[in-house]
Scaffold this active site. Structure first.
Site, mmCIF file in Angstrom:
data_model
loop_
_atom_site.group_PDB
_atom_site.id
_atom_site.type_symbol
_atom_site.label_atom_id
_atom_site.label_comp_id
_atom_site.label_asym_id
_atom_site.label_seq_id
_atom_site.Cartn_x
_atom_site.Cartn_y
_atom_site.Cartn_z
ATOM 1 N N TYR A 285 19.186 71.593 -4.189
ATOM 2 C CA TYR A 285 18.994 72.796 -3.381
ATOM 3 C C TYR A 285 19.027 72.563 -1.862
ATOM 4 O O TYR A 285 18.815 73.469 -1.089
ATOM 5 C CB TYR A 285 17.705 73.528 -3.782
ATOM 6 C CG TYR A 285 16.454 72.651 -3.808
ATOM 7 C CD1 TYR A 285 15.746 72.395 -2.638
ATOM 8 C CD2 TYR A 285 15.996 72.100 -4.992
ATOM 9 C CE1 TYR A 285 14.613 71.603 -2.653
ATOM 10 C CE2 TYR A 285 14.860 71.303 -5.022
ATOM 11 C CZ TYR A 285 14.167 71.057 -3.851
ATOM 12 O OH TYR A 285 13.052 70.275 -3.868
ATOM 13 N N ARG B 93 9.557 68.243 4.231
ATOM 14 C CA ARG B 93 9.311 67.307 3.138
ATOM 15 C C ARG B 93 10.567 66.478 2.963
ATOM 16 O O ARG B 93 11.605 66.993 2.560
ATOM 17 C CB ARG B 93 8.965 68.119 1.882
ATOM 18 C CG ARG B 93 9.293 67.465 0.566
ATOM 19 C CD ARG B 93 8.580 68.134 -0.566
ATOM 20 N NE ARG B 93 9.049 69.497 -0.873
ATOM 21 C CZ ARG B 93 10.203 69.785 -1.503
ATOM 22 N NH1 ARG B 93 11.033 68.838 -1.830
ATOM 23 N NH2 ARG B 93 10.504 71.032 -1.774
ATOM 24 N N HIS C 84 10.031 67.593 -4.147
ATOM 25 C CA HIS C 84 8.764 68.329 -4.293
ATOM 26 C C HIS C 84 7.749 67.482 -5.047
ATOM 27 O O HIS C 84 6.633 67.258 -4.609
ATOM 28 C CB HIS C 84 8.993 69.660 -5.015
ATOM 29 C CG HIS C 84 7.735 70.261 -5.559
ATOM 30 N ND1 HIS C 84 6.714 70.704 -4.740
ATOM 31 C CD2 HIS C 84 7.312 70.444 -6.837
ATOM 32 C CE1 HIS C 84 5.726 71.160 -5.506
ATOM 33 N NE2 HIS C 84 6.056 71.000 -6.769
#
Lengths: 362, 326
Positions: free
Chosen positions: A271, A258, A262
């Site tokens: 992260y 990705r 998100h």
């Protein structure tokens, strides 16, 4: 052939087109003529553009929270191209490309994520279920749908999409187990995009691959380069044919990434490192297809510029249409709970209409 | 066609058999439902008669059963699935709440989920832990689900047939205390009792007792006792918890001016609160006394040795009747 040759326990991954645009001639599906590849490339460019438009709209308050597609175009377009239009698709919530390629109008997709229920209604002949937000819950519907096809001895199969995080859900286990027991014509496509929001794949399961989980359920699982359009098409086609012939379900792990957050409410820089993202940018599914087409003499900068211009016009038109679409009516808020409205719903509807009148007077 | 004298289990079995014969889309499945015919024998003989494709065992997984039913229903079947005991329903609840209940709305009527989820529920048979709860309020609080609870073999057949033919998901809760409690004449021919309609099963003039499932018989008994004391009770069998038949309930309470709602479900936030509020909001000052509730308690269902303490009974109902009459 891929299902037998590639052992998920040995981490073997199907790849036909590498990140430099080099392909394995012997594995290239015969369907992938230059014209077809160009068409699929254009679809991928289009859906990425749609995705970017949604993001832009979200940032300016014209779209709700949604899960961006960027990076997963090949996993979706490659697998969808292996489906027949009569096959069912049961998506998760990041399937802009797959759903729209299978017949959901882009404006409908936009409308839903904009928060307008007008976008909940797909054309009747489009066999796509709504985006499913509770993670993993939709896989069971795919098993039921495909069991119905099997019981009626129809040849339709069902393809369902989910992410790496979904494989931790109980519903994943139940769906895979039911599919194995009832030998349903289901193709499970896990888009392993490496993260479930912030939790990396390594913390999601101790399995070396997700594909290997299929072995425990008694059917094949295969690991595929999810950024490789050709591999995704070829493997899905094999799984679909197997299902159509009564061979039962298959699990495909599309190894992808990705590139975006998100959802629009997420900040992925918290992260993951820029270095990691840059590494995956080099493996961008669009980029490698561009390189492939260039090598075949089917891609030029002029062609790309014209394509971008045309598609932009199309996306602008869609945006305009979406923004001009009125919200759902008060009636339609209440009219789709049951085939026949209950007395309470009728009363509540009348009440709301009255209240809205009062509120609008103020 | 003749009538047969049947238990509720046999009446449900008859309904399933007749609907399977009438409509090849009807499938019956669940844990131990196929070969064995169900732990209560509700599905006995169905696999033999209709084959393992129409009546079958599933793996032991309630979310799987409910989730697969949703898919089957979307793709043209009429699944009638069984959850072996309502205590295990909660594994399936997410599927019913997140998908079954909203698919029609979510697709603006394009995709629908005409499924029935059957399950035995309730106390009174000295079962083990997790087998005796009455959690119908949770189902009824879920928008888009219908919740039906029969109290007689006759109603069980008619309501189940209506549920199977309904275009929307129906939770069909079977009071297992009544499964074999008594027999009743049940017509062989097919008939249905409309969902969403309560029934006045005993006429009276002083107070309305409102109940469903196993509590209907308790009310009946209390009404007989009240009769001896000169109090005339009307008994309303709600039959459908959601959508609730306001009309029948309100008409009865309007006539008697007093109401007692009786349910096995825990008291707080139970269906009794909804019914009581509806009566108060609508009839308000016309009531001769505030509505009373006789219910289970807000406790974990006691195990079998003290289960009786939990269950509403004619004594408690009589006390409430006296309170509203006083």
């Amino acid at each position: 052939m891929f299902l037998e040759k590639y052992d998920p326990l040995k981490n073997q991954m199907v790849q036909i087109l590498d990140q430099d645009g080099n392909h394995k001639e012997d594995l290239l599906p015969k369907e992938m003529t230059d014209d077809v590849v160009k068409d699929l490339y254009e679809q991928m460019v289009f859906y990425r553009m749609c995705d970017k438009r949604m993001l832009k709209m979200q940032r300016t308050g014209r779209m709700g929270t949604f899960a961006p597609l960027e990076g997963q175009e090949a996993a979706q377009i490659g697998s969808e191209f292996a489906m027949k239009k009569t096959d069912w698709m049961v998506p998760a919530f990041r399937e802009l490309a797959a759903m729209c390629a299978h017949g959901v109008p882009v404006e409908t997709f936009f409308l839903f994520w904009r928060g307008n229920e007008i976008g909940s209604k797909y054309p009747k002949d489009v066999k796509v279920l709504p985006s499913s937000i509770p993670v993993g819950s939709q896989m069971l519907h795919a098993v039921g749908i495909s069991l119905a096809s099997k019981l009626r001895k129809e040849k339709d199969i069902t393809v369902t999409y989910f992410g790496d995080g979904a494989t931790s859900e109980g519903d994943f286990h139940e769906a895979m187990n039911f599919a194995g027991v009832f030998k349903t014509p289901t193709v499970f496509i896990c888009q392993n995009n490496q993260y479930a929001i912030s939790v990396p794949r390594s913390k999601q399961t101790a399995s070396e691959t997700i594909a290997q989980k299929a072995i425990a359920y008694g059917f094949p699982g295969v690991l595929v380069d999810g950024n490789d359009l050709f591999a995704m098409f070829a493997v899905t086609k094999e799984a679909a044919e197997r299902a159509r012939k009564g061979g039962g379900p298959t699990l495909i792990e599309a190894y992808t990434y990705r590139l975006a957050d998100h959802t629009t409410a997420d900040d992925s820089t918290k992260y993951r490192t820029q270095e990691e993202v840059d590494g995956w940018r080099k493996r961008d599914p669009l980029l490698r297809l561009q390189k492939y087409l260039f090598k075949k003499g089917a891609w030029t900068e002029k062609y790309e510029a014209a394509l971008q211009e045309n598609l932009l016009k199309k996306v602008d038109e869609i945006t305009e249409k979406v923004e001009a679409t009125a919200d759902q009516t008060v009636d339609s808020m209440f009219d789709y709970l049951f085939a026949e409205p209950t007395q309470e719903l009728l009363e509540q509807k009348a009440y709301l209409k009255k209240m809205l009148e009062l509120e609008n007077k103020k | 066609m003749a009538n047969q004298v049947l238990t509720m289990v046999q009446a449900i079995n008859m309904a399933l058999k007749q609907e399977m014969a009438r409509d090849s889309r009807v499938l019956v499945f669940g844990e131990d439902v196929g070969f064995e015919g169900g732990v209560f024998r509700v599905t006995e003989g169905l696999q033999k008669e209709f084959g393992p494709e129409r009546c079958f065992d599933t793996p032991l997984a309630e979310a799987g059963i409910a989730g697969m039913s949703i898919g089957l229903a979307i793709n043209g079947m009429r699944p009638v699935c069984e959850i072996q005991f309502s205590g295990f329903f909660f594994e399936a609840y997410s599927q019913m709440m997140c998908h079954a209940s909203r698919m029609r709305n979510r697709t603006r009527g394009v995709l629908t989920v005409p499924m029935v989820l059957r399950m035995p529920y309730g106390g009174g048979i000295k079962a083990l832990e997790h087998h005796s709860e009455s959690m119908e309020a949770i189902m009824a609080h879920t928008q888009g689900l219908k919740v039906v609870i029969p109290s007689t073999p006759f109603d069980a057949k008619g309501l189940l047939i209506a549920a199977i033919r309904d275009g929307d998901p129906v939770i069909f809760m079977e009071p297992k205390r009544l499964y074999r409690a008594f027999k009743q004449e049940v017509p062989e021919e097919d008939y249905f009792i409309p969902i969403g309609r309560a029934a006045v099963i005993a006429e009276g003039s002083d107070v309305t007792l409102i109940a469903w499932g196993a509590m209907v018989r308790e009310c009946y008994e209390a009404a007989a006792q009240a009769q001896k004391e000169g109090i005339s009770c009307e008994v309303v069998d709600v039959r459908t918890i959601s959508p609730l038949d306001h009309e029948t309930i309100l008409a009865s309470v309007k006539k008697t001016g007093r109401a007692v709602v009786v349910h096995e479900a825990p008291r707080s936030y139970g269906p009794g609160a909804e019914i009581s509020a509806t009566i108060s909001e609508t009839l308000g000052g016309a009531l001769k006394a505030p509505v009373q509730r006789v219910t289970g308690f807000d406790v974990i269902m006691p195990l079998l040795r003290t289960e009786d303490r939990y269950m509403p009974n004619p004594v408690r109902i009589m006390e409430a009747v006296k309170k509203v009459i006083a």
